[in-house]
Scaffold this active site. Sequence first.
Site, mmCIF file in Angstrom:
data_model
loop_
_atom_site.group_PDB
_atom_site.id
_atom_site.type_symbol
_atom_site.label_atom_id
_atom_site.label_comp_id
_atom_site.label_asym_id
_atom_site.label_seq_id
_atom_site.Cartn_x
_atom_site.Cartn_y
_atom_site.Cartn_z
ATOM 1 N N VAL A 163 -3.787 25.879 33.077
ATOM 2 C CA VAL A 163 -2.455 25.738 32.491
ATOM 3 C C VAL A 163 -1.404 25.302 33.494
ATOM 4 O O VAL A 163 -0.280 24.945 33.103
ATOM 5 C CB VAL A 163 -2.001 27.049 31.811
ATOM 6 C CG1 VAL A 163 -2.867 27.370 30.616
ATOM 7 C CG2 VAL A 163 -1.965 28.201 32.809
ATOM 8 N N LYS A 175 8.461 36.272 34.453
ATOM 9 C CA LYS A 175 8.616 36.687 33.068
ATOM 10 C C LYS A 175 10.072 36.652 32.609
ATOM 11 O O LYS A 175 10.356 36.409 31.429
ATOM 12 C CB LYS A 175 8.017 38.080 32.868
ATOM 13 C CG LYS A 175 6.493 38.109 32.992
ATOM 14 C CD LYS A 175 5.827 37.122 32.052
ATOM 15 C CE LYS A 175 4.313 37.294 32.016
ATOM 16 N NZ LYS A 175 3.644 36.312 31.113
ATOM 17 N N ASN A 207 0.284 32.118 26.348
ATOM 18 C CA ASN A 207 -0.112 33.487 26.653
ATOM 19 C C ASN A 207 -0.675 33.675 28.066
ATOM 20 O O ASN A 207 -0.624 34.782 28.604
ATOM 21 C CB ASN A 207 -1.158 33.951 25.628
ATOM 22 C CG ASN A 207 -1.825 35.241 26.025
ATOM 23 O OD1 ASN A 207 -1.228 36.315 25.971
ATOM 24 N ND2 ASN A 207 -3.084 35.149 26.451
ATOM 25 N N ASP A 261 -8.595 28.108 28.030
ATOM 26 C CA ASP A 261 -8.712 29.048 29.151
ATOM 27 C C ASP A 261 -9.486 28.341 30.256
ATOM 28 O O ASP A 261 -10.245 27.396 29.987
ATOM 29 C CB ASP A 261 -9.459 30.316 28.708
ATOM 30 C CG ASP A 261 -9.159 31.531 29.573
ATOM 31 O OD1 ASP A 261 -9.543 31.521 30.763
ATOM 32 O OD2 ASP A 261 -8.556 32.486 29.071
ATOM 33 N N TYR A 279 6.205 38.592 39.541
ATOM 34 C CA TYR A 279 5.937 38.725 38.103
ATOM 35 C C TYR A 279 7.237 38.883 37.320
ATOM 36 O O TYR A 279 7.424 38.255 36.270
ATOM 37 C CB TYR A 279 5.020 39.920 37.875
ATOM 38 C CG TYR A 279 4.472 40.035 36.475
ATOM 39 C CD1 TYR A 279 3.499 39.150 36.021
ATOM 40 C CD2 TYR A 279 4.904 41.039 35.617
ATOM 41 C CE1 TYR A 279 2.979 39.251 34.735
ATOM 42 C CE2 TYR A 279 4.389 41.156 34.336
ATOM 43 C CZ TYR A 279 3.426 40.270 33.901
ATOM 44 O OH TYR A 279 2.918 40.384 32.630
ATOM 45 N N THR A 321 -6.050 45.676 28.905
ATOM 46 C CA THR A 321 -6.761 44.405 28.808
ATOM 47 C C THR A 321 -7.700 44.322 30.009
ATOM 48 O O THR A 321 -7.602 45.130 30.943
ATOM 49 C CB THR A 321 -5.796 43.195 28.859
ATOM 50 O OG1 THR A 321 -5.263 43.069 30.193
ATOM 51 C CG2 THR A 321 -4.665 43.335 27.852
#
Length: 252
Positions: A64, A159, A90, A37, A155, A192
């Site tokens: 990442v 995805k 993830n 992370d 997004y 989250t």
Amino acid sequence: MSRLAGKVALITGAASGIGLATALRFAQEGASVVLADRNEQGLAEAVPQLPAAGLTHLALVMDVTREADWARVIQTIEQRLGRLDVLVNNAGFGRFQSIADTSLAEWRAVLAVNLDSVFLGTRHALPLLAHSGRGAIVNMSSIRGLVAGPNTGAYCAAKAGVHLFTKVTALECAAAGNGVRANSVHPGHVQTPLTAAAYAKPELAAQFLAHTPIGRFGQAAEIAEAVLFLASDASSYMTGAELVVDGGVTAQ
């Protein structure tokens, strides 16, 4: 519980949310976990939460979207742990805004974190995953990789890209006979730290729940169970598949 006994797993975006919940479940199932992370403080707080008896867990700070970081992380895993059996791509984030209000820089940022990272991770991890003989890649997509929603253009594009890229990965690995499987997970509305601000708005929360047949938000631990299944030998005949965990949203 030992569904991942003796295995080494790399999880990106592991400092919180679904990533951290997955790291906890993997460790509980006997895996040594590499938590990656860009949140160094979050990683420092996450690692002590993992069961450690007989296991070696690593916390590696990385971006990442940077290929150099991927090369460094994979090299570190090979040098310190000697193997890699599971890759969980993830890391991700989204912006809730219209296409008209999205700048090119914002578009590229969303695609970089959500989609470019999956390509980079797969490309750099594949040799080590193939060496394990039973490698597994689990890519975090979304219901927005299957069905569209307003104000989620970047997004959705990212995805959806993860969804089909996963299938290409599965086909190429099967053709190569390298033993690596690749599947995607498609969560619905999950609580989250990243979604907390949006779900705290009563009108927005009510809108999401009105389209969720189960009538509640998902929990990170529930998504982690799906990731665990795809990472383990329990799903040994699955590759190129999508596992939807959305409370019924896409069933409508």
